[in-house]
Design a protein around this motif. Structure first.
Motif, PDB file in Angstrom:
ATOM      1  N   GLU A 274     -70.163  -8.091   0.435  1.00 28.55           N
ATOM      2  CA  GLU A 274     -69.271  -7.563   1.461  1.00 28.55           C
ATOM      3  C   GLU A 274     -67.959  -7.083   0.843  1.00 28.55           C
ATOM      4  N   VAL A 275     -67.143  -6.417   1.641  1.00 27.72           N
ATOM      5  CA  VAL A 275     -65.831  -5.954   1.184  1.00 27.72           C
ATOM      6  C   VAL A 275     -64.904  -7.157   1.028  1.00 27.72           C
ATOM      7  N   LEU A 276     -64.208  -7.218  -0.111  1.00 28.43           N
ATOM      8  CA  LEU A 276     -63.286  -8.332  -0.352  1.00 28.43           C
ATOM      9  C   LEU A 276     -62.052  -8.182   0.530  1.00 28.43           C
ATOM     10  N   GLY A 284     -54.308 -13.628  -9.389  1.00 30.58           N
ATOM     11  CA  GLY A 284     -53.475 -12.429  -9.269  1.00 30.58           C
ATOM     12  C   GLY A 284     -52.003 -12.731  -9.462  1.00 30.58           C
ATOM     13  N   MET A 285     -51.560 -13.863  -8.939  1.00 38.56           N
ATOM     14  CA  MET A 285     -50.161 -14.260  -9.122  1.00 38.56           C
ATOM     15  C   MET A 285     -49.849 -14.454 -10.602  1.00 38.56           C
ATOM     16  N   SER A 286     -50.760 -15.115 -11.311  1.00 37.06           N
ATOM     17  CA  SER A 286     -50.523 -15.394 -12.727  1.00 37.06           C
ATOM     18  C   SER A 286     -50.604 -14.134 -13.579  1.00 37.06           C
ATOM     19  N   PHE A 366     -56.806   1.451  -6.312  1.00 34.87           N
ATOM     20  CA  PHE A 366     -56.777   1.786  -7.734  1.00 34.87           C
ATOM     21  C   PHE A 366     -57.118   0.594  -8.629  1.00 34.87           C
ATOM     22  N   LEU A 367     -57.282  -0.586  -8.033  1.00 39.26           N
ATOM     23  CA  LEU A 367     -57.513  -1.803  -8.802  1.00 39.26           C
ATOM     24  C   LEU A 367     -58.409  -2.720  -7.983  1.00 39.26           C
ATOM     25  N   ASN A 368     -59.360  -3.359  -8.648  1.00 38.72           N
ATOM     26  CA  ASN A 368     -60.268  -4.263  -7.951  1.00 38.72           C
ATOM     27  C   ASN A 368     -59.532  -5.467  -7.366  1.00 38.72           C
ATOM     28  N   TYR A 369     -60.020  -5.936  -6.235  1.00 39.29           N
ATOM     29  CA  TYR A 369     -59.481  -7.156  -5.637  1.00 39.29           C
ATOM     30  C   TYR A 369     -59.889  -8.353  -6.501  1.00 39.29           C
TER      31      TYR A 369
END
Length: 446
Positions: A274-276, A284-286, A366-369
């Motif tokens: 499914e779509v993330l 992502g924070m790190s 532009f960037l993967n989840y």
């Protein structure tokens, strides 16, 4: 300059009187500390669950009959791992939080964990028409319910022991037997309490379980955390704490449960094809928000390495390697950034903007989840592992360029001040040497 320092001194004093005491209380509050530590315990669970969700994608890249056949035969193992980790993340959270809270209260820790699990299962499990247990809410959907029940259950146990409402065995009975008998009365109380809560919830909602009710109540707050504006405000708040010497971990009690849920939902969506749904996760924070350390300080490190100042050049050289692993304490305390009015704007507001940039790229497609929280690995590799997207390297490279441009003009002010100081020190040394030489010549003439 004195007026500026006076103004900044007033701000510092105000922060010291208001924010610092609050942060210290939050950091020392037993319930919040237990939640914070309990969320950290989930790290290996999330790591294993992330890996299990990634491996089924291998046949897409290695399209050989051997690989295809292997995954057709044994692919269920990865689904099993996902269900045993992410599918039970609420359960693991209950165990971790109840353990750490009971440890602070010096209670029987294993007993506290069991009591909390009983309460959580009583309100979270369901049974279908065939008598099979339905465990829908043992995953991230039950995470916040688990937090509340862990805290309540341990407090009930503490109340019973504090007021001596437990069964005490005679002296000479082994401790593990005595502790088990102490659990009888609080177990009964917890069982009755949560059964009543479940019955009331069922009657008021027409059969909706408590975890879903709590999720519905918290939905606006939880969903709002994924907004770019909210992420930026969170980053600003974290860096503000750091700037005044307060570890940003004081916010983890609020943020960690949400980003754990976000990662779990992303991984589940990935496994289901499914779509993330979320851009904000711990990985992502790190890898992005804290790229090379809080405030994305790699630009300051590069500026120091290129500096004419001997002191800053040394600090930059020392700080470079740790920065490549996301550790920037040498910069925070060595420059220092903390309580440095010249670096306040680039660090707090500029660092937050540079840290936000990859999340903007995610929203724009532009960037993967993110689907993975990698352990401590070097920069660039960490960003790639978060979403398995080579474009993360470009995003991190752009962050470096922006960081240099952000910190450079502010650092030049610091460098100018430091060069003047170093010149004075050098002139003083030369003066001392000249005085010693004159004294030596005078002794020879004599």
């Amino acid at each position: 300059m004195e007026n500026g320092k006076g103004f900044f001194g007033k701000i510092e004093g105000l922060i010291g009187k208001t924010l610092v005491p609050i942060a210290n209380k939050v950091d020392n509050q037993p319930h919040l500390t237990a939640v914070k530590k309990g969320m950290v315990v989930l790290t290996p669970v999330l790591l294993l669950g992330s890996m299990a969700a990634i491996f089924p994608s291998i046949p897409e890249f290695i399209q050989t009959s051997g690989v295809q056949n292997w995954f057709e035969t044994y692919g269920y193992i990865f689904d099993l791992i996902t269900k045993a980790t992410l599918g039970l993340v609420g359960l693991y959270a209950v165990m971790g939080i109840s353990y750490f809270l009971s440890e602070q209260y010096q209670l029987y820790t294993i007993g506290s964990v069991c009591l909390s699990l009983i309460g959580f299962l009583l309100v979270s499990l369901n049974v279908d028409e065939n008598g099979n247990i339905v465990s829908t809410y043992l995953d991230s959907k039950g995470l916040f319910t688990g937090i509340f029940i862990a805290l309540i259950s341990v407090e009930i146990y503490r109340f019973f022991t504090k007021h001596k409402l437990v069964i005490k065995m005679p002296e000479g009975v082994p401790d593990f037997v005595s502790s088990s008998f102490e659990l009888i009365t609080p177990t009964a109380a917890i069982g009755v309490l949560f059964i009543i809560i479940r019955m009331i919830t069922d009657s008021l909602t027409g059969g909706v379980l408590l975890p879903q009710v709590i999720m519905n109540v918290l939905a606006p707050a939880i969903g709002g955390m994924d907004s770019l504006w909210v992420i930026y405000l969170v980053l600003v708040l974290r860096l503000t704490f750091w700037f005044f010497g307060i570890h940003s971990a004081v916010l983890s009690t609020i943020i960690s449960p949400i980003i754990v849920q976000y990662l779990s939902e992303n991984i589940s969506a990935k496994a289901a094809g499914e779509v993330l749904p979320h851009v904000l996760t711990g990985g992502g924070m790190s890898a992005y928000a804290n790229f090379t350390g809080s405030g994305v300080t790699i630009g300051l490190v590069i500026a120091m390495i290129l500096s004419k100042s001997k002191r800053y050049k040394k600090v930059g050289a020392v700080a470079l390697l740790p920065s490549l692993f996301g550790i920037n304490e040498p910069v925070l305390f060595g420059v220092p950034i903390i309580l440095n009015p010249i670096l306040m704007i680039p660090f707090i507001f500029g660092g937050s903007l540079v840290g936000l940039l990859p999340f903007v790229f995610m929203k724009l497609g532009f960037l993967n989840y993110p689907i993975f929280d990698p352990p401590y690995v070097p920069v660039f590799l960490e960003g790639f592992l978060v979403g398995f997207d080579w474009r993360s390297i470009i995003a991190n490279g752009l962050q470096i360029i922006l960081s240099v441009g952000l910190y450079w003009p502010f650092f030049k002010v610091l460098e100018k001040q430091e060069l003047i100081r170093e010149q004075h020190v050098e002139a003083s040394k030369q003066s001392i040497i000249s005085d010693e030489d004159e004294g030596l010549l005078g002794d020879l003439d004599f």
